[in-house]
Scaffold this active site. Structure first.
Site, PDB file in Angstrom:
ATOM      1  CB  THR A 333     -67.134  31.320  54.603  1.00  0.00           C
ATOM      2  OG1 THR A 333     -66.374  30.266  54.204  1.00  0.00           O
ATOM      3  CG2 THR A 333     -67.210  31.254  56.099  1.00  0.00           C
ATOM      4  CG  ASP A 334     -69.526  35.253  51.554  1.00  0.00           C
ATOM      5  OD1 ASP A 334     -70.513  34.341  51.020  1.00  0.00           O
ATOM      6  OD2 ASP A 334     -69.749  35.888  52.535  1.00  0.00           O
ATOM      7  CB  SER A 359     -62.047  36.823  48.155  1.00  0.00           C
ATOM      8  OG  SER A 359     -63.195  37.581  48.457  1.00  0.00           O
ATOM      9  NE  ARG A 360     -66.448  30.293  46.987  1.00  0.00           N
ATOM     10  CZ  ARG A 360     -66.253  29.752  48.363  1.00  0.00           C
ATOM     11  NH1 ARG A 360     -66.997  30.347  49.259  1.00  0.00           N
ATOM     12  NH2 ARG A 360     -65.428  28.603  48.445  1.00  0.00           N
ATOM     13  CB  ILE A 361     -67.982  38.500  47.910  1.00  0.00           C
ATOM     14  CG1 ILE A 361     -69.029  37.484  47.988  1.00  0.00           C
ATOM     15  CG2 ILE A 361     -68.533  39.993  47.681  1.00  0.00           C
ATOM     16  CD1 ILE A 361     -69.913  37.644  49.225  1.00  0.00           C
TER      17      ILE A 361
END
Ligand SMILES: Nc1ncnc2c1ncn2[C@@H]1O[C@H](COP(=O)(O)OP(=O)(O)OP(=O)(O)O)[C@@H](O)[C@H]1O
Ligand SMILES: [Mg+2]
Length: 500
Positions: A333-334, A359-361
């Protein structure tokens, strides 16, 4: 060269002019798996029908026999029984009429409200969109959960894992995110995988009470359903979601939960005689979940510009995020949101542990106002938690430390949020802007609570144009900031008009 999307199962179906009908015989039934002889041209993922009327799906085969997952009552199937197969992948009906309904993994209604008029058929296993069909994630998905929107923001098309021990508020967090999509044009799907009827009933009740069934539907197979159907249910939810995504709509799917899905996959694999690996899960566990989660994404304008956002839920044991399934899904997941039992029991709800959540995005797609107010929050909150821990036993604190502790306590109070009460983005902006400007620094916790409860209503009543401007522009312009300063002062004026 990147293959066009049409190279997937759907065109394969269209181009398959011939209609192979083969008849096989059941050789053995073990649990939810039937071994069949005589289906020489079967393909993986194909639908078969047993002569007793029960459906099955081919999971694998060797030179002599095919292995079918039974999608109905395995007790009805006898050895020697005939099996009919068509060389077609399993497809389910899809359509707009499913909104507001509860369906099973084969898209059949299970809410007793009659048949559903579907519009098309979609394959349950479909290749994820290729790179040329995607665009980078550019729009925020507003969850209405203050901690998430400020510090762990999610974008449309992102996959954000919700992870935590039992009873830490995972389902509530996901369902509240659905409630917040009211009027935002997002089609929501709650996918219940192998949970109890009572969990499902609670989710239906939560969504109905929150008035969300006008844009939401539920795809569910409870623990009582045949395991084969429990295995298929997340793929079915994806297929139903893809129908809406292909029309250019935004879709949000909650998978509750992938731990149960992994258990079912493990059972099936052991029955199929596949070698067990770590924690007895089969070797293709990572592949199975990445295949599923890759189907999320934001499509390019040529493909209609739709998106699918996934919120998979995974249960941890004793807070161990290094287990096989949690670590697999974290890496697919991101980002992940970790809910912790100690925080939950302390009363900090939603019990999101900011140290372990990321949260990477999403932070790239936050609106400018949201970014302004939330930039310092994470560090400030983590420092406060650390300071609180080390000063627990100390009586006389320096003035600076005492100030930081008070500011941290205010922030914690602002972040606490009850269930079923999503907070609109413009509301969050005015709350955290007050904190950023130190308006709340000298206030007692009671006053902060009153501010949290009443200020937005007060602002809406006094200056509706300001609220509207904030909602539309989502930017803290000089004019908006000046007016807000005025409103904060008025709200806290000792002799001033008591709001509402
Ligand atoms: N923000 C909140 N405020 C108040 N109560 C909450 C909040 N979040 C969750 N709860 C309560 O905590 C309980 C557990 O929540 P929930 O069922 O969402 O947890 P879960 O982690 O999904 O549990 P399970 O492991 O059973 O799936 C519920 O009774 C719910 O009402
Ligand atoms: Mg739950």
């Amino acid at each position: 060269m990147v293959e066009p999307r049409e190279a997937d199962g759907r065109t394969a179906l269209k181009s398959r002019q011939f209609d192979i009908k083969e008849i096989g015989l059941v050789r053995e039934v073990k649990g939810m798996v039937a071994r069949i002889v005589g289906l020489p041209s079967c393909i993986s993922g194909q639908l078969v029908t047993f002569s007793s009327g029960v459906l099955g799906m081919i999971m694998g085969y060797d030179l002599h026999e095919a292995h079918a997952l039974i999608l109905g009552d395995a007790a009805e199937i006898r050895t020697g029984e005939q099996v009919y197969g068509r060389a077609e992948p399993l497809r389910i009906p899809v359509g707009d009429a499913v909104i507001g309904r509860v369906v099973n993994a084969l898209a059949e209604p299970m809410d007793g409200q009659g048949a559903i008029a579907y519009a098309a058929h979609y394959p349950i296993f479909r290749k994820a969109p290729g790179i040329m069909e995607r665009v980078p994630i550019a729009k925020p998905l507003e969850t209405g959960i203050k901690i998430l929107d400020t510090m762990v923001p999610i974008g449309k098309g992102q996959r954000e894992l919700i992870l935590g021990d039992r009873m830490t508020g995972k389902t509530t967090l996901a369902l509240d995110t659905i409630l917040n999509q009211q009027g935002k044009g997002v089609t929501c799907i709650y996918c219940c995988i192998g949970r109890s009827y009572s969990t499902l009933a609670r989710a239906v009740q939560h969504l109905t009470a929150g008035d969300a069934m006008g844009f939401t539907f539920i795809v569910a197979e409870t623990a009582a359903a045949p395991p084969g159907r429990q295995f298929l249910v997340p793929y079915a939810a994806c297929a139903l979601g893809e129908y809406f995504m292909d029309q250019g709509k935004d879709v949000l799917i909650v998978f509750d939960d992938l731990t149960r899905h992994a258990w079912i996959h493990r059972q099936i694999s052991l029955l199929l005689g596949r070698p067990p690996g770590r924690e007895a899960y089969p070797g293709d566990m990572f592949y199975t979940h990445s295949q599923l989660l890759e189907r999320a994404g934001a499509l390019s304008p040529e493909k209609g510009g739709g998106s699918m956002t996934f919120l998979p839920i995974v249960e941890t044991q004793q807070g161990d995020v290094t287990g096989h399934i949690p670590s697999n899904v974290i890496s697919i997941t991101d980002g992940q949101t970790y809910l912790s039992t100690p925080l939950f029991t302390e009363g900090f709800k939603p019990a999101i542990d900011l140290g372990l959540s990321v949260s990477r995005i999403g932070s790239k797609v936050q609106s400018s106002a949201m970014r302004d107010v939330s930039r310092p929050l994470r560090l400030e909150y983590l420092q406060f938690k650390e300071l609180e821990r080390v000063t627990k036993l100390r009586a006389n604190l320096s003035e600076d430390m005492a100030k930081k502790l008070t500011a941290g306590a205010v922030l914690r109070e602002l972040l606490i949020q009850d269930r079923s009460q999503p907070v609109p983005t413009e509301h969050q902006i005015v709350l955290f802007e007050a904190h950023r400007r130190g308006v709340l620094a000298t206030r007692s916790i009671e006053e902060v609570r009153r501010f949290k409860r009443e200020f937005f209503g007060f602002l809406q009543q006094k200056n509706p144009a300001l609220v509207e401007a904030l909602k539309v522009t989502q930017a803290l312009t000089d004019q908006i900031t000046a007016r807000l300063t005025q409103a904060y002062a008025e709200f806290f004026k000792p002799e001033g008009v008591r709001p509402l």
